[in-house]
Design an enzyme around this catalytic site. Structure first.
Site, PDB file in Angstrom:
ATOM      1  N   ASP A 202     -28.891  27.805  60.863  1.00 37.35           N
ATOM      2  CA  ASP A 202     -28.192  26.599  60.397  1.00 37.35           C
ATOM      3  C   ASP A 202     -29.196  25.447  60.341  1.00 37.35           C
ATOM      4  OD1 ASP A 202     -25.018  25.330  60.505  1.00 37.35           O
ATOM      5  OD2 ASP A 202     -26.744  23.984  60.687  1.00 37.35           O
ATOM      6  N   ASP A 205     -28.337  22.282  62.409  1.00 32.28           N
ATOM      7  CA  ASP A 205     -28.504  22.508  63.847  1.00 32.28           C
ATOM      8  C   ASP A 205     -29.980  22.560  64.231  1.00 32.28           C
ATOM      9  OD1 ASP A 205     -25.835  22.522  64.410  1.00 32.28           O
ATOM     10  OD2 ASP A 205     -25.624  24.706  64.370  1.00 32.28           O
TER      11      ASP A 205
HETATM   12  N1  URA Z   1     -26.385  26.467  55.595  1.00 26.45           N
HETATM   13  C1  URA Z   1     -27.320  26.639  56.549  1.00 26.45           C
HETATM   14  O1  URA Z   1     -27.652  25.710  57.265  1.00 26.45           O
HETATM   15  N2  URA Z   1     -27.874  27.858  56.693  1.00 26.45           N
HETATM   16  C2  URA Z   1     -27.563  28.904  55.919  1.00 26.45           C
HETATM   17  O2  URA Z   1     -28.118  29.988  56.084  1.00 26.45           O
HETATM   18  C3  URA Z   1     -26.576  28.701  54.921  1.00 26.45           C
HETATM   19  C4  URA Z   1     -25.999  27.480  54.791  1.00 26.45           C
END
Ligand code: URA
Length: 211
Positions: A202, A205
Protein backbone atom coordinates in the site's frame (compact mmCIF):
# COMPACT_ATOMS: atom_id res chain seq x y z
CA UNK A 1 -9.94 -1.37 -27.15
CA UNK A 2 -7.59 1.56 -27.92
CA UNK A 3 -3.86 0.83 -27.77
CA UNK A 4 -2.69 2.35 -24.48
CA UNK A 5 -0.59 5.47 -24.91
CA UNK A 6 1.96 4.52 -22.28
CA UNK A 7 5.60 5.42 -21.65
CA UNK A 8 7.43 2.97 -19.42
CA UNK A 9 10.48 4.90 -18.24
CA UNK A 10 13.27 2.36 -18.06
CA UNK A 11 16.08 4.48 -16.66
CA UNK A 12 18.60 2.44 -14.61
CA UNK A 13 18.53 4.94 -11.74
CA UNK A 14 14.73 4.72 -11.56
CA UNK A 15 14.80 0.93 -11.73
CA UNK A 16 17.42 0.73 -8.97
CA UNK A 17 15.50 3.07 -6.67
CA UNK A 18 12.25 1.25 -7.41
CA UNK A 19 13.82 -2.05 -6.36
CA UNK A 20 14.73 -0.46 -3.02
CA UNK A 21 11.17 0.86 -2.65
CA UNK A 22 9.63 -2.54 -3.36
CA UNK A 23 11.73 -4.19 -0.63
CA UNK A 24 9.51 -4.67 2.41
CA UNK A 25 12.50 -3.94 4.69
CA UNK A 26 12.78 -0.36 3.42
CA UNK A 27 11.52 1.99 6.16
CA UNK A 28 9.09 4.87 5.47
CA UNK A 29 11.68 7.65 5.65
CA UNK A 30 13.84 5.98 3.02
CA UNK A 31 10.77 5.03 0.96
CA UNK A 32 9.68 8.69 0.86
CA UNK A 33 13.15 9.86 -0.09
CA UNK A 34 13.38 7.30 -2.91
CA UNK A 35 9.95 8.33 -4.18
CA UNK A 36 11.07 11.95 -4.17
CA UNK A 37 14.19 11.08 -6.17
CA UNK A 38 12.22 8.99 -8.68
CA UNK A 39 9.69 11.85 -9.05
CA UNK A 40 12.52 14.15 -10.14
CA UNK A 41 13.65 11.68 -12.77
CA UNK A 42 10.11 11.03 -13.99
CA UNK A 43 9.27 14.75 -14.14
CA UNK A 44 12.27 15.19 -16.42
CA UNK A 45 10.76 12.69 -18.88
CA UNK A 46 7.14 13.83 -18.54
CA UNK A 47 8.13 17.45 -19.22
CA UNK A 48 10.29 16.57 -22.23
CA UNK A 49 7.82 18.03 -24.74
CA UNK A 50 6.97 21.28 -22.92
CA UNK A 51 6.96 24.20 -25.31
CA UNK A 52 9.55 26.94 -24.96
CA UNK A 53 9.87 30.39 -26.44
CA UNK A 54 12.91 32.58 -26.96
CA UNK A 55 13.26 35.57 -24.64
CA UNK A 56 15.82 38.32 -24.67
CA UNK A 57 18.12 38.45 -21.61
CA UNK A 58 21.44 39.97 -20.68
CA UNK A 59 24.20 37.73 -19.38
CA UNK A 60 26.95 39.56 -17.48
CA UNK A 61 28.80 39.67 -20.81
CA UNK A 62 26.24 40.34 -23.55
CA UNK A 63 22.64 40.19 -24.68
CA UNK A 64 21.26 36.91 -25.98
CA UNK A 65 18.01 35.16 -26.92
CA UNK A 66 17.43 32.12 -24.69
CA UNK A 67 14.54 29.62 -24.26
CA UNK A 68 11.96 29.83 -21.45
CA UNK A 69 8.87 27.74 -20.82
CA UNK A 70 5.94 29.06 -22.84
CA UNK A 71 2.32 29.60 -21.86
CA UNK A 72 0.46 29.22 -18.58
CA UNK A 73 2.17 27.53 -15.66
CA UNK A 74 1.43 23.85 -15.66
CA UNK A 75 -0.79 22.23 -13.07
CA UNK A 76 0.08 19.19 -10.94
CA UNK A 77 -2.90 17.35 -9.47
CA UNK A 78 -2.38 14.85 -6.66
CA UNK A 79 -4.88 12.07 -6.06
CA UNK A 80 -4.98 11.92 -2.26
CA UNK A 81 -3.29 10.67 -0.33
CA UNK A 82 -0.50 8.66 -1.95
CA UNK A 83 -0.32 11.12 -4.85
CA UNK A 84 1.29 13.63 -2.48
CA UNK A 85 4.41 11.46 -2.37
CA UNK A 86 4.94 11.90 -6.13
CA UNK A 87 3.72 15.50 -6.08
CA UNK A 88 6.39 16.76 -3.68
CA UNK A 89 9.30 15.63 -5.82
CA UNK A 90 7.76 16.84 -9.07
CA UNK A 91 7.08 20.21 -7.50
CA UNK A 92 10.74 20.54 -6.61
CA UNK A 93 11.61 20.19 -10.28
CA UNK A 94 8.81 22.48 -11.49
CA UNK A 95 8.47 24.88 -8.53
CA UNK A 96 6.29 27.36 -10.40
CA UNK A 97 3.60 24.79 -11.12
CA UNK A 98 0.12 25.31 -9.72
CA UNK A 99 -1.19 22.47 -7.56
CA UNK A 100 -4.58 20.81 -7.32
CA UNK A 101 -5.80 18.01 -5.04
CA UNK A 102 -8.56 15.50 -5.52
CA UNK A 103 -9.82 13.08 -2.86
CA UNK A 104 -11.87 10.02 -3.74
CA UNK A 105 -13.08 7.08 -1.70
CA UNK A 106 -14.76 3.91 -2.84
CA UNK A 107 -18.44 3.58 -1.91
CA UNK A 108 -18.58 0.20 -0.12
CA UNK A 109 -21.95 -0.65 -1.70
CA UNK A 110 -21.64 0.54 -5.29
CA UNK A 111 -17.80 0.32 -5.33
CA UNK A 112 -17.86 3.56 -7.35
CA UNK A 113 -15.35 6.29 -6.53
CA UNK A 114 -16.99 9.15 -4.61
CA UNK A 115 -15.32 12.57 -4.55
CA UNK A 116 -14.84 14.07 -1.07
CA UNK A 117 -12.40 16.85 -1.94
CA UNK A 118 -11.53 18.89 -5.00
CA UNK A 119 -9.45 22.04 -5.17
CA UNK A 120 -8.02 23.17 -8.48
CA UNK A 121 -6.17 26.26 -9.68
CA UNK A 122 -7.96 28.69 -11.99
CA UNK A 123 -7.80 28.54 -15.79
CA UNK A 124 -7.12 24.83 -15.77
CA UNK A 125 -8.34 24.76 -19.37
CA UNK A 126 -5.21 26.69 -20.37
CA UNK A 127 -2.70 24.55 -18.47
CA UNK A 128 -1.01 21.24 -19.08
CA UNK A 129 -2.43 19.19 -16.20
CA UNK A 130 -0.31 16.36 -14.80
CA UNK A 131 -2.21 13.97 -12.55
CA UNK A 132 -0.09 11.95 -10.12
CA UNK A 133 -0.84 8.76 -8.18
CA UNK A 134 1.87 6.16 -7.49
CA UNK A 135 -0.29 3.09 -8.18
CA UNK A 136 -2.43 2.50 -11.29
CA UNK A 137 -4.20 -0.62 -10.00
CA UNK A 138 -7.85 -1.07 -11.05
CA UNK A 139 -7.68 2.40 -12.57
CA UNK A 140 -10.97 3.44 -10.94
CA UNK A 141 -9.67 6.46 -9.05
CA UNK A 142 -7.43 7.61 -11.89
CA UNK A 143 -10.33 7.36 -14.34
CA UNK A 144 -12.67 9.24 -11.99
CA UNK A 145 -10.06 11.91 -11.20
CA UNK A 146 -9.37 12.60 -14.87
CA UNK A 147 -13.13 12.68 -15.54
CA UNK A 148 -13.56 15.38 -12.84
CA UNK A 149 -10.69 17.38 -14.33
CA UNK A 150 -12.25 17.22 -17.79
CA UNK A 151 -15.59 18.33 -16.31
CA UNK A 152 -13.71 21.31 -14.85
CA UNK A 153 -12.27 22.23 -18.22
CA UNK A 154 -8.89 20.48 -18.39
CA UNK A 155 -8.16 19.27 -21.90
CA UNK A 156 -4.41 18.67 -22.00
CA UNK A 157 -3.81 15.99 -19.37
CA UNK A 158 -1.04 13.49 -18.59
CA UNK A 159 -1.18 10.77 -15.95
CA UNK A 160 1.94 9.76 -13.99
CA UNK A 161 2.31 6.70 -11.76
CA UNK A 162 5.13 4.63 -10.37
CA UNK A 163 3.67 1.16 -10.95
CA UNK A 164 0.89 0.10 -13.28
CA UNK A 165 -1.08 -3.14 -13.55
CA UNK A 166 -2.17 -4.35 -17.02
CA UNK A 167 -5.82 -4.25 -15.86
CA UNK A 168 -5.53 -0.59 -14.82
CA UNK A 169 -3.74 0.39 -18.01
CA UNK A 170 -6.48 -1.15 -20.18
CA UNK A 171 -9.30 0.39 -18.14
CA UNK A 172 -7.68 3.83 -18.14
CA UNK A 173 -6.86 3.73 -21.86
CA UNK A 174 -10.48 2.77 -22.66
CA UNK A 175 -11.89 5.59 -20.53
CA UNK A 176 -9.35 8.27 -21.50
CA UNK A 177 -7.58 7.33 -24.74
CA UNK A 178 -6.46 10.97 -25.09
CA UNK A 179 -4.47 10.92 -21.81
CA UNK A 180 -0.94 9.48 -21.99
CA UNK A 181 0.27 7.36 -19.08
CA UNK A 182 3.82 7.55 -17.72
CA UNK A 183 5.01 4.77 -15.43
CA UNK A 184 8.27 3.36 -14.08
CA UNK A 185 7.12 -0.29 -14.29
CA UNK A 186 4.30 -2.49 -15.54
CA UNK A 187 3.76 -5.30 -13.08
CA UNK A 188 2.19 -8.73 -13.60
CA UNK A 189 -1.40 -8.44 -12.36
CA UNK A 190 -3.83 -7.40 -9.63
CA UNK A 191 -4.57 -9.78 -6.79
CA UNK A 192 -8.09 -10.42 -5.45
CA UNK A 193 -7.83 -7.39 -3.14
CA UNK A 194 -6.89 -5.01 -5.94
CA UNK A 195 -3.18 -4.87 -5.02
CA UNK A 196 -0.56 -4.75 -7.73
CA UNK A 197 1.59 -7.93 -7.85
CA UNK A 198 4.47 -8.06 -7.12
CA UNK A 199 4.02 -4.34 -6.40
CA UNK A 200 5.24 -2.59 -3.30
CA UNK A 201 2.25 -2.89 -0.99
CA UNK A 202 0.00 0.00 0.00
CA UNK A 203 1.78 3.10 -1.25
CA UNK A 204 0.02 5.46 1.20
CA UNK A 205 0.90 3.25 4.17
CA UNK A 206 4.51 2.90 3.05
CA UNK A 207 4.89 6.67 2.52
CA UNK A 208 3.30 7.69 5.81
CA UNK A 209 4.13 4.71 8.03
CA UNK A 210 0.48 3.86 8.68
CA UNK A 211 -1.05 0.40 8.66
N1 URA B 1 -2.91 0.97 -4.11
C1 URA B 1 -1.77 0.70 -3.46
O1 URA B 1 -1.33 1.48 -2.63
N2 URA B 1 -1.13 -0.45 -3.73
C2 URA B 1 -1.55 -1.33 -4.65
O2 URA B 1 -0.91 -2.36 -4.87
C3 URA B 1 -2.76 -1.03 -5.32
C4 URA B 1 -3.42 0.12 -5.03
Amino acid sequence: MPTPNITNIQHPLIQHKLTLMRDSNTPSAEFRQLLREISHLMAYEVCRDLETEMVQINTPLEAMASPKLKGKKLCLVSILRAGNGLLEGMLELVPLARVGHIGLYRDPETLNPVQYYLKLPDQIDMRLTIVVDPMLATGHSAIAAVQRLKENGASHIKFVCLLAAPEGIDAFASAHPDVPIYTAAIDRELNDHGYIMPGLGDAGDRIYGTK
